[in-house]
Design a protein around this motif. Structure first.
Motif, PDB file in Angstrom:
ATOM      1  N   TRP A 185      13.574  11.717  52.374  1.00 48.16           N
ATOM      2  CA  TRP A 185      14.721  12.224  53.414  1.00 48.16           C
ATOM      3  C   TRP A 185      14.979  13.677  53.348  1.00 48.16           C
ATOM      4  N   ALA A 186      15.236  14.168  54.465  1.00 43.13           N
ATOM      5  CA  ALA A 186      15.735  15.391  54.812  1.00 43.13           C
ATOM      6  C   ALA A 186      17.157  15.554  55.430  1.00 43.13           C
ATOM      7  N   VAL A 187      18.029  16.490  55.136  1.00 53.40           N
ATOM      8  CA  VAL A 187      19.247  16.808  55.816  1.00 53.40           C
ATOM      9  C   VAL A 187      18.940  17.740  56.927  1.00 53.40           C
ATOM     10  N   VAL A 188      19.124  17.611  58.226  1.00 54.80           N
ATOM     11  CA  VAL A 188      19.145  18.421  59.404  1.00 54.80           C
ATOM     12  C   VAL A 188      20.547  18.759  59.806  1.00 54.80           C
ATOM     13  N   SER A 189      20.800  20.291  59.535  1.00 53.50           N
ATOM     14  CA  SER A 189      22.109  20.489  59.927  1.00 53.50           C
ATOM     15  C   SER A 189      22.188  21.657  60.980  1.00 53.50           C
ATOM     16  N   GLY A 190      21.149  21.838  61.794  1.00 54.70           N
ATOM     17  CA  GLY A 190      21.330  22.849  62.917  1.00 54.70           C
ATOM     18  C   GLY A 190      20.019  22.651  63.633  1.00 54.70           C
ATOM     19  N   VAL A 191      20.191  23.553  64.849  1.00 53.87           N
ATOM     20  CA  VAL A 191      18.974  23.495  65.705  1.00 53.87           C
ATOM     21  C   VAL A 191      18.885  25.064  66.455  1.00 53.87           C
ATOM     22  N   LEU A 192      17.656  25.510  66.707  1.00 53.68           N
ATOM     23  CA  LEU A 192      17.179  26.680  67.380  1.00 53.68           C
ATOM     24  C   LEU A 192      16.474  26.127  68.604  1.00 53.68           C
ATOM     25  N   LEU A 193      16.837  26.686  69.638  1.00 55.10           N
ATOM     26  CA  LEU A 193      16.244  26.500  71.193  1.00 55.10           C
ATOM     27  C   LEU A 193      15.241  27.857  71.513  1.00 55.10           C
ATOM     28  N   GLY A 194      14.355  27.526  71.829  1.00 56.94           N
ATOM     29  CA  GLY A 194      13.508  28.789  72.371  1.00 56.94           C
ATOM     30  C   GLY A 194      13.392  28.415  73.916  1.00 56.94           C
ATOM     31  N   LEU A 195      14.261  29.454  74.651  1.00 58.33           N
ATOM     32  CA  LEU A 195      14.277  29.275  76.201  1.00 58.33           C
ATOM     33  C   LEU A 195      13.315  29.963  77.007  1.00 58.33           C
ATOM     34  N   ARG A 196      13.134  29.521  78.149  1.00 53.37           N
ATOM     35  CA  ARG A 196      12.457  30.322  79.255  1.00 53.37           C
ATOM     36  C   ARG A 196      12.998  31.644  79.486  1.00 53.37           C
ATOM     37  N   GLY A 197      12.308  32.633  79.976  1.00 48.99           N
ATOM     38  CA  GLY A 197      12.817  34.075  80.116  1.00 48.99           C
ATOM     39  C   GLY A 197      13.717  33.947  81.625  1.00 48.99           C
ATOM     40  N   GLY A 198      14.946  34.415  81.300  1.00 52.49           N
ATOM     41  CA  GLY A 198      15.941  34.577  82.555  1.00 52.49           C
ATOM     42  C   GLY A 198      16.742  33.346  82.602  1.00 52.49           C
ATOM     43  N   ALA A 199      16.476  32.253  81.313  1.00 49.61           N
ATOM     44  CA  ALA A 199      17.265  31.189  81.370  1.00 49.61           C
ATOM     45  C   ALA A 199      18.569  31.325  80.694  1.00 49.61           C
ATOM     46  N   LEU A 200      18.735  32.543  79.899  1.00 51.99           N
ATOM     47  CA  LEU A 200      19.773  32.602  79.013  1.00 51.99           C
ATOM     48  C   LEU A 200      21.244  33.222  79.628  1.00 51.99           C
ATOM     49  N   SER A 201      22.220  32.496  79.351  1.00 56.31           N
ATOM     50  CA  SER A 201      23.603  32.601  79.898  1.00 56.31           C
ATOM     51  C   SER A 201      24.012  33.887  79.504  1.00 56.31           C
ATOM     52  N   PRO A 202      24.738  34.647  80.420  1.00 54.16           N
ATOM     53  CA  PRO A 202      25.427  36.060  80.231  1.00 54.16           C
ATOM     54  C   PRO A 202      26.323  36.003  78.902  1.00 54.16           C
ATOM     55  N   ALA A 203      26.909  34.693  78.870  1.00 56.05           N
ATOM     56  CA  ALA A 203      27.965  34.620  77.879  1.00 56.05           C
ATOM     57  C   ALA A 203      27.413  34.443  76.451  1.00 56.05           C
ATOM     58  N   CYS A 204      26.049  34.165  76.191  1.00 51.61           N
ATOM     59  CA  CYS A 204      25.403  34.311  75.114  1.00 51.61           C
ATOM     60  C   CYS A 204      25.468  35.835  74.438  1.00 51.61           C
TER      61      CYS A 204
END
Length: 223
Positions: free
Chosen positions: A97-116
């Motif tokens: 068993w493993a504990v998963v506590s977070g997630v990292l997303l790889g996004l397409r170029g240009g898809a990142l929100s300016p609020a990030c």
């Protein structure tokens, strides 16, 4: 490990967890080959809500899992553990068993929100701001799970697909264990029925113990 992420009013010791599992007949040697039993154990000891998913990490479960992690809640994932603690495919012979506590997303170029907001130390890594909307599914190119197995010294980033493939092939009880002369608790239907394609989502049971809500979606790396 998952209990420490649930904002509990008091800690539950490992000795207490094992004791209750033995008393309930969920385990004999510390093994846990039933995700359903793990759910009952978590709800009893941590006073949390445990949602048992079947069918693997893809399909409808994928969105549910990502929303769960984005909300700051942990999940328990059965998988085959390789020598470096990462997921592998051994037909369930190395089931852990493993504990998963977070997630990292790889996004397409240009898809990142300016609020990030870009991380101050790691170029290309962004954290969501208060008004950051979740990315559209078609903009998500890669997914990595922040995961930790009990014997590992540190958390690791696992490929979502690699974790899914390992979880989906847990079918057999290890012949070495079967012949070691020890007793094990295996559910009706074997490892396939108990673990294959199963995932356990844990969240606080009451509003009073709810975890702090994140400002937005998980950290993202733009490519």
């Amino acid at each position: 490990m998952a209990g420490s992420l649930l904002g509990l009013s008091q800690d539950v010791s490992l000795e207490r967890i094992v004791q209750v599992a033995l008393e309930r007949g969920y385990t004999a040697q510390g093994e846990m080959f039933s995700a359903a039993a793990m759910a009952r154990l978590a709800e009893e000891l941590f006073q949390c809500r445990a949602e048992l998913l079947s069918g693997g990490l893809e399909g409808e479960n994928r969105g549910k899992i990502l929303r769960h992690l984005t909300a700051g809640c942990p999940l328990l994932l059965p998988y085959d553990e390789d020598s470096n603690h990462e997921p592998c495919r051994r037909r369930g012979y190395k089931a852990h068993w493993a504990v998963v506590s977070g997630v990292l997303l790889g996004l397409r170029g240009g898809a990142l929100s300016p609020a990030c907001q870009e991380d101050g130390e790691i170029s290309g890594l962004f954290r969501p701001g208060p008004a950051c909307p979740p990315p559209a599914p078609e903009d998500v190119l890669e997914i990595y799970l922040l995961s930790k197995q009990g014997k590992s010294w540190r958390p690791q980033l696992w490929s979502y697909r690699q974790a899914h493939e390992s979880n989906a092939q847990l079918t057999d009880f290890c012949p070495k264990r079967a012949g070691d002369g020890k007793a094990y608790v295996v559910p009706a239907g074997g490892v396939r029925a108990g673990l294959c394609g199963k995932t356990l989502l844990l969240r606080p049971r009451t509003a009073q113990s709810a975890l702090p809500q994140p400002a937005g979606p998980p950290p993202a790396a733009e490519r």
